[in-house]
Design a protein around this motif. Structure first.
Motif, PDB file in Angstrom:
ATOM      1  N   ILE A 179       0.849  -1.202   0.000  1.00 51.15           N
ATOM      2  CA  ILE A 179       0.000   0.000   0.000  1.00 51.15           C
ATOM      3  C   ILE A 179       0.882   1.249   0.000  1.00 51.15           C
ATOM      4  N   TYR A 180       1.912   1.223   0.825  1.00 45.21           N
ATOM      5  CA  TYR A 180       2.842   2.354   0.910  1.00 45.21           C
ATOM      6  C   TYR A 180       3.497   2.619  -0.449  1.00 45.21           C
ATOM      7  N   VAL A 181       3.971   1.570  -1.090  1.00 47.39           N
ATOM      8  CA  VAL A 181       4.624   1.702  -2.401  1.00 47.39           C
ATOM      9  C   VAL A 181       3.661   2.302  -3.423  1.00 47.39           C
ATOM     10  N   ASP A 182       2.435   1.801  -3.441  1.00 49.85           N
ATOM     11  CA  ASP A 182       1.436   2.314  -4.388  1.00 49.85           C
ATOM     12  C   ASP A 182       1.170   3.797  -4.160  1.00 49.85           C
ATOM     13  N   ASN A 183       1.210   4.225  -2.906  1.00 53.44           N
ATOM     14  CA  ASN A 183       0.938   5.631  -2.588  1.00 53.44           C
ATOM     15  C   ASN A 183       2.067   6.575  -2.982  1.00 53.44           C
ATOM     16  N   PHE A 184       3.323   6.087  -2.904  1.00 57.21           N
ATOM     17  CA  PHE A 184       4.450   6.997  -3.045  1.00 57.21           C
ATOM     18  C   PHE A 184       5.373   6.725  -4.230  1.00 57.21           C
ATOM     19  N   LYS A 185       5.048   5.747  -5.064  1.00 57.61           N
ATOM     20  CA  LYS A 185       5.940   5.419  -6.186  1.00 57.61           C
ATOM     21  C   LYS A 185       6.098   6.594  -7.155  1.00 57.61           C
ATOM     22  N   GLU A 186       5.010   7.312  -7.451  1.00 56.25           N
ATOM     23  CA  GLU A 186       5.101   8.429  -8.402  1.00 56.25           C
ATOM     24  C   GLU A 186       5.916   9.579  -7.823  1.00 56.25           C
ATOM     25  N   ILE A 187       5.758   9.826  -6.529  1.00 59.22           N
ATOM     26  CA  ILE A 187       6.542  10.884  -5.873  1.00 59.22           C
ATOM     27  C   ILE A 187       8.028  10.534  -5.935  1.00 59.22           C
ATOM     28  N   ALA A 188       8.350   9.266  -5.670  1.00 59.46           N
ATOM     29  CA  ALA A 188       9.749   8.822  -5.723  1.00 59.46           C
ATOM     30  C   ALA A 188      10.301   8.931  -7.140  1.00 59.46           C
ATOM     31  N   GLN A 189       9.488   8.611  -8.143  1.00 61.23           N
ATOM     32  CA  GLN A 189       9.938   8.708  -9.536  1.00 61.23           C
ATOM     33  C   GLN A 189      10.173  10.167  -9.941  1.00 61.23           C
ATOM     34  N   ASN A 190       9.289  11.057  -9.501  1.00 66.32           N
ATOM     35  CA  ASN A 190       9.462  12.484  -9.813  1.00 66.32           C
ATOM     36  C   ASN A 190      10.742  13.025  -9.185  1.00 66.32           C
ATOM     37  N   ASN A 191      11.038  12.570  -7.967  1.00 65.17           N
ATOM     38  CA  ASN A 191      12.281  12.981  -7.318  1.00 65.17           C
ATOM     39  C   ASN A 191      13.499  12.400  -8.021  1.00 65.17           C
ATOM     40  N   MET A 192      13.356  11.208  -8.580  1.00 68.51           N
ATOM     41  CA  MET A 192      14.450  10.596  -9.339  1.00 68.51           C
ATOM     42  C   MET A 192      14.762  11.439 -10.578  1.00 68.51           C
ATOM     43  N   ARG A 193      13.726  11.888 -11.263  1.00 68.36           N
ATOM     44  CA  ARG A 193      13.913  12.713 -12.466  1.00 68.36           C
ATOM     45  C   ARG A 193      14.555  14.056 -12.107  1.00 68.36           C
ATOM     46  N   ALA A 194      14.143  14.620 -10.979  1.00 69.42           N
ATOM     47  CA  ALA A 194      14.618  15.952 -10.607  1.00 69.42           C
ATOM     48  C   ALA A 194      15.984  15.939  -9.934  1.00 69.42           C
ATOM     49  N   HIS A 195      16.278  14.883  -9.164  1.00 71.13           N
ATOM     50  CA  HIS A 195      17.493  14.907  -8.332  1.00 71.13           C
ATOM     51  C   HIS A 195      18.461  13.749  -8.582  1.00 71.13           C
ATOM     52  N   GLY A 196      18.033  12.735  -9.345  1.00 71.86           N
ATOM     53  CA  GLY A 196      18.961  11.669  -9.717  1.00 71.86           C
ATOM     54  C   GLY A 196      19.110  10.541  -8.719  1.00 71.86           C
ATOM     55  N   ILE A 197      18.245  10.470  -7.722  1.00 71.80           N
ATOM     56  CA  ILE A 197      18.301   9.374  -6.736  1.00 71.80           C
ATOM     57  C   ILE A 197      17.338   8.280  -7.175  1.00 71.80           C
ATOM     58  N   PRO A 198      17.798   7.032  -7.286  1.00 69.62           N
ATOM     59  CA  PRO A 198      16.903   5.957  -7.736  1.00 69.62           C
ATOM     60  C   PRO A 198      15.608   5.906  -6.933  1.00 69.62           C
ATOM     61  N   ALA A 199      14.498   5.803  -7.626  1.00 67.95           N
ATOM     62  CA  ALA A 199      13.194   5.720  -6.958  1.00 67.95           C
ATOM     63  C   ALA A 199      13.136   4.511  -6.031  1.00 67.95           C
ATOM     64  N   SER A 200      13.794   3.436  -6.452  1.00 71.11           N
ATOM     65  CA  SER A 200      13.801   2.214  -5.642  1.00 71.11           C
ATOM     66  C   SER A 200      14.469   2.457  -4.288  1.00 71.11           C
ATOM     67  N   ILE A 201      15.570   3.199  -4.300  1.00 68.76           N
ATOM     68  CA  ILE A 201      16.292   3.507  -3.063  1.00 68.76           C
ATOM     69  C   ILE A 201      15.440   4.399  -2.161  1.00 68.76           C
TER      70      ILE A 201
END
Length: 296
Positions: free
Chosen positions: A91-113
């Motif tokens: 549930i947590y992953v489903d809620n925050f995966k897009e936020i993590a991906q957007n941060n990956m695009r903007a800052h270069g940190i893997p969304a998985s990490i």
């Protein structure tokens, strides 16, 4: 005169009788004016259960908290000292995966990490800091912080931690925290999709003191296939290679695979869960994919 006196007495009697009537009426009025509807207290504030900020379907998380859980359901014990389970993590992953991906695009940190750290640091959103301050990464105030804060016992009693209006702000602050500290600069020379190197690099840079921290991150990423969100950002189709199951040394060691728990391993190798923990000096049930444990 007698007639006048009699009429005067009669008039006094009539006046005294009529003056008592208002008194009678005033005693009945309060019963009529008592409106029972506003007194109904059936609508008590139902916000007594503090719902995790993370969970979009609270009924699901509430039911999982109420039913008994076995060792086979335990996924990890987070650094926030909150036990969390596979269903809650998903549930947590489903809620925050897009936020993590957007941060990956903007800052270069893997969304998985980022997702794995969020799960581990906040107990999948169930930790005290996540619930009270929307702080999913345990970021302390530091000198540059001018926003709201909360007090929380950590390395010392009642330390200052940042408070956010929404968890997404915590995710953004986590990215800025890593990009602005020189000690993490080497991480950004790594492949953005190399989550194993990132996990080990975080530990080497001093992000966590737990020696198992990289294994825990890698285990979460592989068990819940968080690398898929890196793939979407990087437009690739990476899949981790399957690791060897039994190591050398006469089969005394086992390498944790996806879906393994201490309970399932105890059945597999005919051992008690407590015996496995003693063999490996484990204080909790947390295991990670790729981790090597003693079985003899």
């Amino acid at each position: 005169m007698k007639i006048k006196f009699a009429l005067f007495i009669l008039a006094l009697f009539v006046v005294s009788c009529t003056s008592t009537k208002p008194v009678v009426r005033t005693t009945t009025k309060p019963k009529v004016t008592t409106k029972s509807k506003p007194v109904t207290q059936t609508k008590t504030t139902t916000k007594t259960t503090t719902k995790p900020v993370v969970v979009t379907s609270p009924t699901k998380s509430e039911t999982t908290d109420s039913k008994p859980k076995t060792d086979s359901e335990v996924s990890l014990v987070a650094t926030s000292n909150v036990k969390t389970y596979a269903e809650e993590i998903q549930i947590y992953v489903d809620n925050f995966k897009e936020i993590a991906q957007n941060n990956m695009r903007a800052h270069g940190i893997p969304a998985s990490i980022t997702l794995a750290q969020g799960i581990l640091e906040s107990g999948a959103g169930k930790g005290k800091l996540a619930l009270s301050a929307n702080n999913h990464f345990g970021i302390k105030c530091h000198k540059e912080w001018n926003g709201e804060s909360v007090k929380h016992d950590d390395d010392a009693a009642q330390e200052c931690f940042r408070k956010y209006e929404h968890p997404s702000e915590s995710y953004r602050d986590h990215s800025l925290f890593l990009t602005s500290r020189p000690r993490y600069s080497n991480l950004f020379k790594l492949d953005k999709g190399d989550y194993e190197s990132w996990a080990k690099g975080l530990k080497s840079a001093g992000y966590a003191t737990d020696v198992k921290y990289p294994d825990k991150l890698i285990g979460l990423i592989e068990r819940f296939e968080l690398y898929k969100y890196d793939n979407e950002v990087l437009s690739r189709d990476f899949k981790p290679s399957k690791k060897e199951v039994i190591l050398a040394q006469g089969g005394d060691y086992y390498t944790i695979q996806q879906g393994d728990t201490l309970y399932s391993l105890s059945k597999k190798f005919n051992l008690k869960v407590d015996d496995l923990k003693k063999l490996n000096n484990m204080s909790d049930n947390a295991i990670s994919i790729g981790q090597q444990i003693k079985i003899k």
